[in-house]
Design a protein around this motif. Structure first.
Motif, PDB file in Angstrom:
ATOM      1  N   ASP A   1       0.741  -1.261  -0.083  1.00 20.98           N
ATOM      2  CA  ASP A   1      -0.428  -0.038   0.078  1.00 20.98           C
ATOM      3  C   ASP A   1       0.913   0.844  -0.355  1.00 20.98           C
ATOM      4  N   ILE A   2       1.788   1.603  -0.649  1.00 20.27           N
ATOM      5  CA  ILE A   2       2.407   2.599  -0.632  1.00 20.27           C
ATOM      6  C   ILE A   2       1.888   4.049  -1.233  1.00 20.27           C
ATOM      7  N   VAL A   3       0.787   3.626  -2.256  1.00 19.28           N
ATOM      8  CA  VAL A   3      -0.232   4.384  -2.840  1.00 19.28           C
ATOM      9  C   VAL A   3      -1.352   3.247  -2.457  1.00 19.28           C
ATOM     10  N   GLU A   4      -2.042   4.800  -2.405  1.00 15.63           N
ATOM     11  CA  GLU A   4      -3.731   4.338  -2.553  1.00 15.63           C
ATOM     12  C   GLU A   4      -4.654   5.102  -3.205  1.00 15.63           C
ATOM     13  N   HIS A   5      -5.691   5.614  -4.652  1.00 15.09           N
ATOM     14  CA  HIS A   5      -5.907   5.903  -5.190  1.00 15.09           C
ATOM     15  C   HIS A   5      -7.189   6.207  -6.017  1.00 15.09           C
ATOM     16  N   THR A   6      -8.290   7.371  -5.843  1.00 16.51           N
ATOM     17  CA  THR A   6      -9.156   7.359  -6.597  1.00 16.51           C
ATOM     18  C   THR A   6      -9.695   7.159  -7.529  1.00 16.51           C
ATOM     19  N   GLY A   7      -9.717   6.480  -8.526  1.00 15.92           N
ATOM     20  CA  GLY A   7      -9.708   6.939  -9.800  1.00 15.92           C
ATOM     21  C   GLY A   7     -11.253   7.384  -9.832  1.00 15.92           C
ATOM     22  N   THR A   8     -11.465   7.695 -11.608  1.00 16.32           N
ATOM     23  CA  THR A   8     -13.110   7.625 -12.221  1.00 16.32           C
ATOM     24  C   THR A   8     -13.949   6.474 -11.472  1.00 16.32           C
ATOM     25  N   LEU A   9     -13.395   5.067 -12.147  1.00 11.82           N
ATOM     26  CA  LEU A   9     -13.833   3.864 -12.004  1.00 11.82           C
ATOM     27  C   LEU A   9     -13.643   3.276 -10.768  1.00 11.82           C
ATOM     28  N   ASN A  10     -12.521   3.021 -10.864  1.00 13.25           N
ATOM     29  CA  ASN A  10     -11.669   2.237 -10.160  1.00 13.25           C
ATOM     30  C   ASN A  10     -11.459   2.830  -8.533  1.00 13.25           C
ATOM     31  N   LYS A  11     -11.301   2.271  -7.660  1.00 11.28           N
ATOM     32  CA  LYS A  11      -9.733   2.665  -6.397  1.00 11.28           C
ATOM     33  C   LYS A  11      -9.026   1.626  -6.214  1.00 11.28           C
ATOM     34  N   TYR A  12      -7.815   2.192  -6.275  1.00  9.79           N
ATOM     35  CA  TYR A  12      -6.261   1.384  -6.440  1.00  9.79           C
ATOM     36  C   TYR A  12      -5.511   1.587  -5.293  1.00  9.79           C
ATOM     37  N   SER A  13      -4.701  -0.119  -4.744  1.00 15.85           N
ATOM     38  CA  SER A  13      -4.098   0.228  -3.448  1.00 15.85           C
ATOM     39  C   SER A  13      -3.000  -0.404  -4.970  1.00 15.85           C
ATOM     40  N   VAL A  14      -2.057   0.217  -4.094  1.00 10.49           N
ATOM     41  CA  VAL A  14      -0.559  -0.837  -5.006  1.00 10.49           C
ATOM     42  C   VAL A  14       1.127  -0.481  -4.207  1.00 10.49           C
ATOM     43  N   SER A  15       1.289  -1.785  -3.493  1.00 12.42           N
ATOM     44  CA  SER A  15       2.013  -2.407  -3.352  1.00 12.42           C
ATOM     45  C   SER A  15       3.633  -2.843  -4.189  1.00 12.42           C
ATOM     46  N   ILE A  16       4.327  -2.755  -3.689  1.00  9.44           N
ATOM     47  CA  ILE A  16       5.970  -3.184  -5.072  1.00  9.44           C
ATOM     48  C   ILE A  16       6.964  -4.938  -4.184  1.00  9.44           C
ATOM     49  N   THR A  17       7.029  -5.058  -4.675  1.00  9.76           N
ATOM     50  CA  THR A  17       8.343  -5.932  -4.653  1.00  9.76           C
ATOM     51  C   THR A  17       9.359  -6.120  -4.473  1.00  9.76           C
ATOM     52  N   PRO A  18      10.113  -5.013  -3.908  1.00 13.66           N
ATOM     53  CA  PRO A  18      11.463  -4.534  -5.237  1.00 13.66           C
ATOM     54  C   PRO A  18      12.842  -6.666  -4.644  1.00 13.66           C
TER      55      PRO A  18
END
Length: 245
Positions: free
Chosen positions: A113-130
């Protein structure tokens, strides 16, 4: 007796300090770190970073830095960095290679969850695995940090438009606590976004704002990790873990 109590208290204080220092950076701390270094205008910050970034031959975002450690043997460096990796990444599966003879430690650990962003249609939760690779030689260490994808938890009920149309009881708001194998909620689904195919490497991107912040946060985490490795190489984890005792 009082003397022994004071010694025990001192040991507990040091251990407590080490635990705090040894934890991998949390998403909230990472965001503050990123804002302090690059500002909070994510689109602008991502574009500025991209002008100095080059994707590798696998179209992954890769950073590499050599850290000089004059006078330190390969064994000393290996011990310090093995200690750092073990203390920092609590997941037993995170250290995927630990080869003392080859002088190589490879770590793969997810920061959620480095990013959580609400878009027009969806809400996104972003994770990364370096993937973090540490190569060790006499008097020097090389750190290589690579990320190819953003791991996305998308919520079809959480966007601005879908949020208006969806009854409150059916909204999930990209619940990042959902178990990885939970497929019971039809509004939640997993995606992998290749970094090379999204903003700022692709200008026309429907997930532009999400990916702009994701790039800045991914870049910031690379800096934080390399800084921590350098600190471990030069000063150890707690600052007093040397051979003079």
């Amino acid at each position: 007796m009082k003397k022994y109590l004071l010694i025990i208290a001192a040991i507990l204080t040091v251990c407590g300090t080490m635990t705090v220092q040894a934890q991998a950076m949390k998403a909230a701390d990472l965001e503050k770190y990123a804002k302090d270094k690059y500002g909070s205008k994510w689109l602008e910050a991502a574009a500025n970073l991209a002008s100095n970034l080059t994707l590798d031959k696998n179209e992954s975002l890769t950073y590499q830095q050599v850290i000089e450690a004059p006078g330190k043997t390969k064994q000393q460096l290996y011990v310090a960095l093995n200690y750092w990796a073990t203390a920092t990444f609590k997941d037993k599966q995170a250290i995927t290679l630990d080869d003392k003879e080859a002088g190589c430690i490879i770590i793969s650990s997810t920061i959620k969850d480095i990013v959580e962003h609400t878009g027009t249609l969806n809400k996104y939760s972003v994770s990364i695995t370096p993937v973090i690779r540490i190569d060790i030689k006499e008097g020097r260490v090389r750190v290589t940090y690579t990320v190819q994808n953003y791991d996305i938890l998308s919520d079809a009920s959480g966007g601005w438009i879908s949020g208006i149309a969806t009854p409150a009881d059916d909204k999930t708001y990209a619940d990042s606590k959902r178990k990885a194998d939970d497929k019971t909620n039809p509004n939640l689904y997993d995606e992998n976004w290749e970094i090379a195919k999204h903003y700022p490497f692709v200008e026309k991107d429907p997930q532009k704002r999400t990916c702009a912040k994701a790039l800045v946060m991914t870049h910031a985490y690379s800096n934080a990790i390399i800084d921590k490795v350098e600190e471990a190489v030069k000063n150890g984890i707690v600052g007093n873990d040397d051979d003079d005792w």
